[in-house]
Design a protein around this motif. Structure first.
Motif, mmCIF file in Angstrom:
data_model
loop_
_atom_site.group_PDB
_atom_site.id
_atom_site.type_symbol
_atom_site.label_atom_id
_atom_site.label_comp_id
_atom_site.label_asym_id
_atom_site.label_seq_id
_atom_site.Cartn_x
_atom_site.Cartn_y
_atom_site.Cartn_z
ATOM 1 N N VAL A 228 0.817 -1.217 0.000
ATOM 2 C CA VAL A 228 0.000 0.000 0.000
ATOM 3 C C VAL A 228 0.849 1.265 0.000
ATOM 4 O O VAL A 228 0.310 2.373 -0.095
ATOM 5 N N ALA A 229 2.175 1.124 0.132
ATOM 6 C CA ALA A 229 3.054 2.294 0.101
ATOM 7 C C ALA A 229 4.486 1.832 -0.059
ATOM 8 O O ALA A 229 4.808 0.652 0.133
ATOM 9 N N VAL A 230 5.350 2.771 -0.421
ATOM 10 C CA VAL A 230 6.790 2.542 -0.477
ATOM 11 C C VAL A 230 7.448 3.608 0.389
ATOM 12 O O VAL A 230 7.042 4.777 0.373
ATOM 13 N N PHE A 231 8.468 3.194 1.168
ATOM 14 C CA PHE A 231 9.131 4.120 2.079
ATOM 15 C C PHE A 231 10.622 4.202 1.780
ATOM 16 O O PHE A 231 11.261 3.205 1.419
ATOM 17 N N VAL A 232 11.156 5.426 1.948
ATOM 18 C CA VAL A 232 12.591 5.651 1.829
ATOM 19 C C VAL A 232 13.058 6.466 3.022
ATOM 20 O O VAL A 232 12.261 7.171 3.662
ATOM 21 N N HIS A 233 14.344 6.387 3.324
ATOM 22 C CA HIS A 233 14.911 7.148 4.439
ATOM 23 C C HIS A 233 15.107 8.600 3.998
ATOM 24 O O HIS A 233 15.451 8.871 2.836
ATOM 25 N N PRO A 234 14.929 9.574 4.925
ATOM 26 C CA PRO A 234 15.066 10.991 4.548
ATOM 27 C C PRO A 234 16.455 11.352 4.033
ATOM 28 O O PRO A 234 16.615 12.319 3.285
#
Length: 823
Positions: A228-234
Motif C-alpha cells: 500500500v506504500a513505499v518508504f525511503v529514508h530521509p
C-alpha cells in the motif's frame, strides 16, 4: 534403659520395594498433609500445573524435584506446608495433543465431541502424571488437586475477565493481531519465539510514475498484492518523496513516503509497506492512515486480493509469484541471507499480522506498576529479576487473551443482536458457556436476541489465577486469605514472560498485591547430545523417567536433579544418577554398620566420655548444619547437598568410622559411650540433611534406627537439625584437620607402595609444633591404632631419626613396617 533395634537391615538396599511401601506409609500417615487449623507459620506453594500436551520427561522430573526439595525442607523447619498440584488441561497445547492422537484437526469435528475428547485424553494423561509424581516422591497434598478446565477454574477465570472488564482493564478491538495460521488463532507477544533461518532477498522491479525502474528488495514477494506504500529514508532517495510507484503484477499505484525508521543499509534502501508483513508495517499503517488490503486468510492461504494465486498456501504462492516475476523480467536479483523471524513457540510457524476482533487486557499503561511489583518479589537466582524487567521494558502490545479455538474457558459474554451492546454473565451463572445458554436479562435496549462470543481464553488467562484456584477463591474466603499471597512460585525461566508476568498482572489488577513472596526459577534439562531442550511435544529425551527410576531408584534421579542449582540448565547425566544410587547405597551400608552399636544408645549417655575425635566430628556436624541450613534458606539446595555429601563421605564415613571402630567393638570401655553418642547424632543429622533430596532411603534408615527414640514417626515430620551450640569448638576443628591429615599421610604412604590399607604398622610416631594438638593426640591412641593399623603409637616432641619420616602441613610422622624390616 537401653532401647534395642527391632528391625534388622537387609544386606542390600532394595529401592523398589522400599519406595512403594513408603509412598503408602506417607499417604496413610498424612505426612504431607496441610492443616488449615494448625497454628504454625504457613509456607504455601503455587505449584506449576504441568501442561497436558504429551508424556512427562526427565526435564519435568528435574524441575519438579527441585520444588520438592524446598517443600520438604520448610516442612522440617516447622512450617505448615501447603503444596498442591494442578493440571493445565485447557487451551491450545492440549488441543494439539488431542489432534495428534485423533489424527484430525479440531475444526473438522463437532465442538462438543472435540471438547469431550479433550477431557477424556487429558484425564488419561493426568493419571500418568500423578503416578510419576508419586513415584519420584513429590510430597504433594493430593487432596488439593485441580484442573484448569474444572468448574472452579473456569468460574475464577470468567470472574477475572468480568472484574477486569468492569474496571475498564479489558477491551475488545478490531486491529492487526499476531496470528498463527497453523493453529488458526490469535496469539500474544509472549507466545512468540525467534527462529534463525536461511532466507532470500528478492530484488523486484517496481516502476516509478515516470516509467523508470525502482528496485525494491523483499523477503516476502507473496505480499505484493497487499503493498500500500513505499518508504525511503530521509537521507536516502529524498527525490522520490511525493511520487508514486507501480506494484509489479498487481499494477496498483502506491505513494512513496519518507520515514526515518527505514534502514538505508538493508536491501536497496527502499522498502515496500504491506498490510501486514511486520510490526513496522502496522506502525506505518496507523501513522500515515494507509488503506488495508488483506492478502492472507486465517488458514494461511492467499485471499482474493492475490488474484491468480488465490487459495494457495503461502509458500506455494511465493514460489509461483517469483516464477511469474522472473518470466516477466521483474525479478532483478536473488541474494541469500540469514534472517531472524518471529514464530509461534508452539509450532514454529512464522506469525502473520491479521486484522481481527480480539479481547485484550491493558498492560502497556501499567508498565511502571508491574516493574515495581516484580521488584517486590525475591527472585532465586537473583539475575532472573533482570529477565522479568527486560520483558516488561520491551512490551509492545497489550495482552491478547482471546483464542479462536474450541477447548478452553469461554468468554462469559453475549452481544445484543440489535444494538451490539456487550452483555456480561452474572456471577451466579459462572461458569457459563454462552453458546449453550442465554443471559438472564434483556439488553438495555429491550432486545432479547443475543449472539454468543465464540472465542475461548488464552490458557494463561486461567493459569495466571492459580493462586486463587488453589486458594479456593469463591468457595472459602478464609482459606484463600490463609494461603494468599503465597510463599513461593516455582517455575521454569522460559515462562517468566508468561506465567510469572501474567500472574503478577492479574494480582495487581485484581488485588493490588504481589502474588507470592519468592520465585524459584528452574533451568532446562538438555539432551546429552546436541544440548537441546527436551519437551513433551517434541520428544522426551534419551530415556523416560520410569526407565531411570527402574534402573537406579527415585532418590538417584532426584540426586541428579539436585546437582544443578536454580536457574541453570544441565544435561541429562546418567553418570550423576549413578552417583546418586551409590550415595544411597553408602548411606544404607553406614546405617547397617551402625545398627548393632546404636542398639545400645541411651539418651542419657554422658558426654564426659567424648574423646577429641568425637568432639572433632561433633564440631564438624554443627558447622555442616549451619552451612546446609543457610544454603537451603537461600534456596540453594545444590550447595546444601554438596556440603552434606562432603561431610558424610569425608568426615563421617571415610575417617570417623575408621577411627572409632576399635571403641565401637568394645575396646574402649567408657569411651565407647562417647563413640555411640557421636555416631547417633552424626548419622541422624546426615539423614535429616539429606532428607529433602533423598527422601526414601533416609526415611527407611530413620524408621529402622531412630523412630523409637525420636518424637516423630516419620523423618519428614521431624525437626530440622539444630545441633548443639556446645559442639562448635575451634580447638576440635584444628585438631580434626591435623588428625585427618595424619591419616592421609599414612594412607598415601601405603598406597604408593601398593600395600593394602589394612597392612599393620609396627610403630607410628607423631609430632607437631602445636603442643595443644600433641596433648589431643595423646588422648586418642586407640582411635589412631584403629584407623592406621599401627601396633604402637607414640606422640613425641622429636621423631626417631631411624624411622622413615613423612610430613605435611604442620604434621610430621615417623613410620616403620615389621614386614618391611624383616624383608
Amino acid at each position: 534403659m537401653n532401647h534395642k533395634i527391632k528391625h534388622a537391615f537387609p544386606k542390600r538396599y532394595n529401592p523398589t520395594s522400599v519406595e512403594d511401601r513408603l509412598h503408602a506409609f506417607w499417604h496413610e500417615a498424612g505426612v504431607h498433609m496441610f492443616d488449615p487449623e494448625d497454628g504454625s507459620p504457613i509456607y504455601s506453594i503455587d505449584t506449576p500445573p504441568p501442561t497436558v500436551s504429551g508424556d512427562l520427561h526427565l526435564g519435568h522430573v528435574f524441575s519438579y524435584s527441585q520444588t520438592d526439595f524446598l517443600a520438604r525442607f520448610w516442612r522440617m523447619r516447622g512450617f505448615n506446608v501447603f503444596y498442591p498440584m494442578g493440571f493445565d488441561d485447557n487451551g491450545l497445547p492440549t488441543e494439539r495433543l488431542v489432534e495428534r492422537q485423533l489424527g484430525i484437526r479440531s475444526y473438522e469435528m463437532d465442538r462438543k465431541i472435540f471438547q469431550h475428547e479433550c477431557r477424556r485424553i487429558s484425564e488419561e494423561a493426568e493419571i500418568k502424571y500423578e503416578q510419576l509424581w508419586k513415584r519420584i516422591g513429590l510430597s504433594i497434598d493430593w487432596r488439593y488437586t485441580y484442573r484448569t478446565i474444572d468448574d472452579l477454574s473456569r468460574r475464577i477465570a470468567q470472574w477475572s475477565f468480568i472484574d477486569l472488564y468492569r474496571k475498564g482493564l479489558a477491551y475488545r478491538q478490531k486491529a492487526p493481531t499476531l496470528w498463527c495460521t497453523e493453529c488458526r488463532t490469535a496469539i500474544a507477544q509472549a507466545d512468540l519465539s525467534d527462529l534463525t533461518r536461511r532466507g532470500q532477498f528478492y530484488t523486484i522491479d517496481f516502476e516509478l510514475d515516470d516509467g523508470t525502474s525502482l528496485p525494491i528488495a523483499t523477503t516476502r514477494p507473496e505480499l505484493l498484492p497487499a503493498c500500500v506504500a513505499v518508504f525511503v529514508h530521509p537521507q536516502g532517495r529524498r527525490d522520490l518523496e511525493g511520487r508514486k510507484a507501480r506494484v509489479p503484477l498487481y499494477n496498483q499505484m502506491v505513494p512513496i513516503l519518507i520515514d526515518d525508521t527505514v534502514d538505508p543499509e538493508v536491501g536497496t534502501g527502499i522498502v515496500m509497506c504491506c498490510t501486514f508483513g511486520d510490526k513496522v508495517d502496522i506502525e506505518w499503517w496507523y501513522r500515515y492512515e494507509l488503506p488495508l488490503v488483506s492478502a492472507i486468510e486465517p488458514d494461511g492461504r492467499m485471499s482474493e486480493a492475490a488474484g491468480d494465486f488465490v487459495g494457495l498456501p503461502i509458500l506455494e504462492a511465493r514460489s509461483q509469484i517469483l516464477e511469474r516475476l522472473e518470466t516477466a523480467g521483474m525479478l532483478l536479483d536473488t541474494n541469500p541471507i540469514e534472517q531472524s523471524i518471529r514464530v509461534h513457540e508452539r509450532c514454529d510457524t512464522p506469525v502473520e499480522y491479521l486484522v481481527t476482533d480480539q479481547w485484550f487486557i491493558k498492560i502497556l499503561n501499567y508498565r511502571n506498576d508491574l516493574l515495581e511489583a516484580g521488584d517486590q518479589v525475591e527472585w532465586y537466582p537473583e539475575h532472573m529479576r533482570a529477565r522479568y524487567r527486560d520483558w516488561v521494558d520491551n512490551l509492545q502490545w497489550d495482552w491478547c487473551i482471546s483464542r479462536q479455538r474450541l477447548h478452553g474457558v469461554p468468554f462469559p459474554v453475549w452481544y445484543c443482536s440489535d444494538c451490539g451492546e456487550v452483555i456480561l454473565a452474572d456471577d451466579g451463572q459462572l461458569p457459563v458457556d454462552p453458546r449453550d445458554r442465554s443471559p438472564d436479562r434483556s439488553c438495555t435496549c429491550g432486545s432479547i436476541s443475543f449472539d454468543a462470543d465464540n472465542d475461548v481464553m488464552d490458557t494463561w488467562a486461567t493459569s495466571s489465577m492459580t493462586p486463587q484456584i488453589i486458594g479456593k477463591f469463591f468457595e472459602d474466603d478464609q482459606f484463600h486469605n490463609l494461603v494468599y499471597p503465597m510463599s513461593l512460585r516455582p517455575q521454569a525461566h522460559e515462562i517468566i514472560r508468561t506465567w510469572a508476568f501474567y500472574t503478577i498482572v492479574k494480582s495487581h489488577h485484581h488485588f493490588g498485591v504481589v502474588p507470592w513472596k519468592a520465585a524459584a526459577i528452574s533451568g532446562w534439562a538438555l539432551a546429552p547430545h546436541g544440548w537441546q531442550k527436551i519437551s513433551k511435544s517434541r520428544g522426551g529425551g534419551p530415556a523416560t523417567p520410569d526407565e531411570m527410576i527402574d534402573r537406579y531408584s527415585a532418590d538417584a534421579v532426584r540426586y541428579w536433579a539436585a546437582s544443578t542449582g536454580l536457574g541453570k540448565d544441565t544435561i541429562i547425566s546418567e553418570e550423576k544418577i549413578q552417583a546418586g544410587s551409590k550415595l544411597a547405597t553408602k548411606l544404607w551400608n553406614v546405617a547397617r554398620f551402625s545398627e548393632p552399636f546404636l542398639g545400645d544408645y541411651d539418651p542419657q549417655l554422658k558426654r564426659s566420655s567424648l574423646t577429641p575425635t568425637d568432639r572433632w566430628l561433633l564440631s564438624r556436624t554443627q558447622d555442616t548444619i549451619r552451612l546446609a541450613t543457610k544454603a537451603f534458606e537461600e534456596y540453594d539446595y545444590s550447595s546444601a547437598k554438596a556440603i552434606t555429601e562432603a561431610y558424610f563421605w569425608h568426615d563421617l564415613a571415610d575417617n570417623y568410622l575408621e577411627l572409632v571402630k576399635g571403641r565401637l567393638y568394645g575396646q574402649g570401655g567408657v569411651l565407647r559411650d562417647g563413640a555411640i553418642y557421636t555416631l547417633y547424632q552424626a548419622l541422624l543429622t546426615t539423614i535429616k540433611l539429606f532428607a529433602p533430596i533423598l527422601p526414601h532411603v533416609t526415611e527407611e534408615i530413620y524408621g529402622k534406627l531412630y523412630a523409637s527414640y525420636e518424637e516423630s514417626e516419620s523423618l519428614h515430620r521431624s525437626i530440622w537439625p539444630e545441633g548443639d551450640p556446645t559442639w562448635g569448638n575451634e580447638l576440635a576443628d584444628r585438631f580434626g584437620e591435623a588428625l585427618v591429615e595424619t591419616l592421609s599421610i599414612v594412607r598415601r604412604y601405603k598406597s604408593k607402595r601398593h600395600l593394602p590399607l589394612a597392612t599393620e604398622i609396627e610403630r607410628l610416631q607423631i609430632t607437631t609444633d602445636d603442643h595443644t594438638l600433641r596433648d589431643q593426640f595423646n588422648d586418642i591412641e586407640l582411635d589412631l591404632m584403629s584407623a592406621t593399623r599401627a601396633l604402637q603409637i607414640e606422640v613425641v616432641e622429636d621423631l626417631d631419626p631411624s624411622l622413615q619420616q613423612l610430613s605435611s602441613e604442620g604434621i610430621q610422622i615417623a613410620i616403620t613396617f615389621e614386614a618391611i624390616q624383616d624383608a
